[in-house]
Write a protein that holds these residues in place. Structure first.
Motif, short mmCIF file in Angstrom:
data_model
loop_
_atom_site.label_atom_id
_atom_site.label_comp_id
_atom_site.label_asym_id
_atom_site.label_seq_id
_atom_site.Cartn_x
_atom_site.Cartn_y
_atom_site.Cartn_z
N THR A 121 0.82 -1.21 0.00
CA THR A 121 0.00 0.00 0.00
C THR A 121 0.86 1.27 0.00
OG1 THR A 121 -0.11 0.00 2.42
CG2 THR A 121 -1.90 -1.11 1.23
N LYS A 122 0.22 2.37 -0.40
CA LYS A 122 0.82 3.70 -0.32
C LYS A 122 0.11 4.51 0.76
CE LYS A 122 3.56 3.09 -3.84
NZ LYS A 122 4.99 2.83 -3.58
N SER A 123 0.83 5.44 1.36
CA SER A 123 0.23 6.35 2.33
C SER A 123 -0.19 7.64 1.61
CB SER A 123 1.24 6.69 3.43
OG SER A 123 2.32 7.44 2.88
N LYS A 124 -0.98 8.44 2.29
CA LYS A 124 -1.40 9.71 1.70
C LYS A 124 -0.20 10.60 1.41
CE LYS A 124 -6.07 9.85 3.66
NZ LYS A 124 -7.01 10.58 4.54
N SER A 125 0.82 10.53 2.26
CA SER A 125 2.01 11.35 2.03
C SER A 125 2.78 10.89 0.78
CB SER A 125 2.94 11.30 3.25
OG SER A 125 3.39 9.98 3.49
N ASP A 126 2.66 9.59 0.44
CA ASP A 126 3.34 9.08 -0.75
C ASP A 126 2.80 9.71 -2.02
OD1 ASP A 126 5.00 7.31 0.68
OD2 ASP A 126 3.50 5.72 0.62
N ILE A 127 1.50 10.08 -2.01
CA ILE A 127 0.89 10.63 -3.22
C ILE A 127 0.49 12.09 -3.02
CG2 ILE A 127 0.10 8.36 -3.98
CD1 ILE A 127 -2.74 9.23 -3.09
N ALA A 128 1.11 12.74 -2.05
CA ALA A 128 0.82 14.15 -1.82
C ALA A 128 1.12 14.95 -3.09
CB ALA A 128 1.67 14.68 -0.67
N GLY A 129 0.20 15.79 -3.47
CA GLY A 129 0.38 16.58 -4.68
C GLY A 129 -0.19 15.96 -5.93
N TRP A 130 -0.66 14.71 -5.82
CA TRP A 130 -1.25 14.07 -6.99
C TRP A 130 -2.63 14.65 -7.31
CZ3 TRP A 130 -0.36 8.16 -7.84
CH2 TRP A 130 1.02 7.89 -7.82
N GLY A 131 -3.35 15.10 -6.27
CA GLY A 131 -4.70 15.61 -6.46
C GLY A 131 -5.69 14.50 -6.74
N GLY A 132 -6.95 14.87 -6.87
CA GLY A 132 -7.97 13.89 -7.25
C GLY A 132 -8.41 13.01 -6.11
N ASN A 133 -8.77 11.77 -6.45
CA ASN A 133 -9.39 10.85 -5.50
C ASN A 133 -8.38 10.29 -4.50
OD1 ASN A 133 -11.85 11.16 -6.84
ND2 ASN A 133 -11.37 9.50 -8.27
N ALA A 134 -8.93 9.71 -3.43
CA ALA A 134 -8.09 9.10 -2.40
C ALA A 134 -7.36 7.87 -2.94
CB ALA A 134 -8.93 8.72 -1.19
N ALA A 135 -7.97 7.18 -3.92
CA ALA A 135 -7.34 6.01 -4.53
C ALA A 135 -7.18 6.29 -6.02
CB ALA A 135 -8.18 4.76 -4.30
N PRO A 136 -6.03 6.81 -6.44
CA PRO A 136 -5.83 7.18 -7.84
C PRO A 136 -6.08 6.03 -8.80
CG PRO A 136 -4.05 8.02 -6.47
CD PRO A 136 -4.87 7.11 -5.60
N ASP A 137 -6.62 6.36 -9.97
CA ASP A 137 -6.87 5.34 -10.98
C ASP A 137 -5.58 5.08 -11.78
OD1 ASP A 137 -6.61 7.51 -12.72
OD2 ASP A 137 -8.75 7.58 -13.21
N LEU A 138 -5.69 4.22 -12.80
CA LEU A 138 -4.50 3.81 -13.54
C LEU A 138 -3.85 4.96 -14.28
CD1 LEU A 138 -2.55 1.67 -14.55
CD2 LEU A 138 -4.23 1.06 -16.32
N LEU A 139 -4.63 5.78 -14.98
CA LEU A 139 -4.04 6.88 -15.75
C LEU A 139 -3.35 7.88 -14.83
CD1 LEU A 139 -3.54 8.19 -18.46
CD2 LEU A 139 -5.76 9.35 -18.25
N THR A 140 -3.99 8.21 -13.71
CA THR A 140 -3.37 9.13 -12.75
C THR A 140 -2.07 8.56 -12.21
OG1 THR A 140 -5.53 10.00 -12.11
CG2 THR A 140 -3.71 10.38 -10.58
N THR A 141 -2.06 7.28 -11.91
CA THR A 141 -0.85 6.64 -11.38
C THR A 141 0.26 6.62 -12.42
OG1 THR A 141 -2.25 5.26 -9.95
CG2 THR A 141 0.04 4.58 -10.22
N ILE A 142 -0.08 6.37 -13.67
CA ILE A 142 0.93 6.43 -14.74
C ILE A 142 1.54 7.81 -14.82
CG2 ILE A 142 1.20 6.44 -17.25
CD1 ILE A 142 -0.85 4.13 -17.35
N GLU A 143 0.69 8.83 -14.82
CA GLU A 143 1.17 10.21 -15.01
C GLU A 143 1.89 10.73 -13.78
OE1 GLU A 143 -2.26 11.66 -18.20
OE2 GLU A 143 -2.49 12.12 -16.07
#
Length: 207
Positions: A121-143
């Protein structure tokens, strides 16, 4: 163990939860491996290492998405984690380069899920700045994850789209895309589409 004390047991196709339970129970007692978990992981890692060699890059330089978090997906993620550690990364740094998604999106801390997924799993701090949903989808994770390698073990036909491939191609000159679900009717994408969408730049292997 009594009749064939020197045998190695290969086993597979148990239900997902049972497979992990049996593997954990017997892995230190009997020379054996679960093909869905460990066999898939070993072959996927071998393919990724070969792709890195083609690109004259190190595995430790990659950022990897595993799309599908069943027995095969977890096995692939763990094998790649171990491969990264063999190249000198700590476990923490190795896991930071691996993004695992299931049908609900990127595996995130605090979400109800099977025990075997917790270490991925990832923590919220791991994806800080990604924006969007709490559980990013595939395209968001790629980008946002700047993925250079995309591996599919979801069993979802057509899950890898042209937009996903374009996103991968923006991150690296030669994206590595392995739609490993089989048979073809379950494959995340067919090689002809992946090559067309990437203008022939993608390195592709299927299951």
């Amino acid at each position: 163990k009594t009749r064939y004390p020197r045998a190695i047991l290969q086993w597979e196709d148990l239900s997902k939860d049972t497979a992990f339970t049996v593997l954990e129970r017997y892995r230190k007692q009997l020379p054996s491996f679960n093909d869905d978990i460990q066999g898939t992981g070993a072959m996927a890692l071998a393919g990724v290492l070969s792709a890195c060699k083609l690109r004259k890059e190190r595995l430790a330089d990659q950022r990897i998405i595993v799309y599908g978090a069943g027995a095969g997906g977890a096995g692939v993620a763990w094998a790649i984690r171990d491969g990264l550690m063999r190249e000198g990364l700590s476990m923490k740094d190795a896991l930071a380069r691996i993004f695992v998604l299931d049908s609900k999106g990127l595996l995130m801390e605090g979400r109800q899920m099977e025990d075997y997924k917790q270490s991925l799993t990832k923590s919220k701090s791991d994806i800080a700045g990604w924006g969007g949903n709490a559980a990013p989808d595939l395209l968001t994770t790629i980008e946002q994850g700047k993925a250079t390698i995309l591996i599919g073990l979801s069993g979802r036909p057509g899950a890898f789209t042209e937009a996903h491939v374009h996103g991968m191609a923006r991150n690296t000159a030669r994206p590595v895309i392995f739609p490993l679900s089989n048979p073809t009717s379950s494959c995340e994408a067919v090689p002809a589409d992946l090559l067309r969408w990437s203008d022939g730049r993608a390195i592709v292997a299927t299951g």
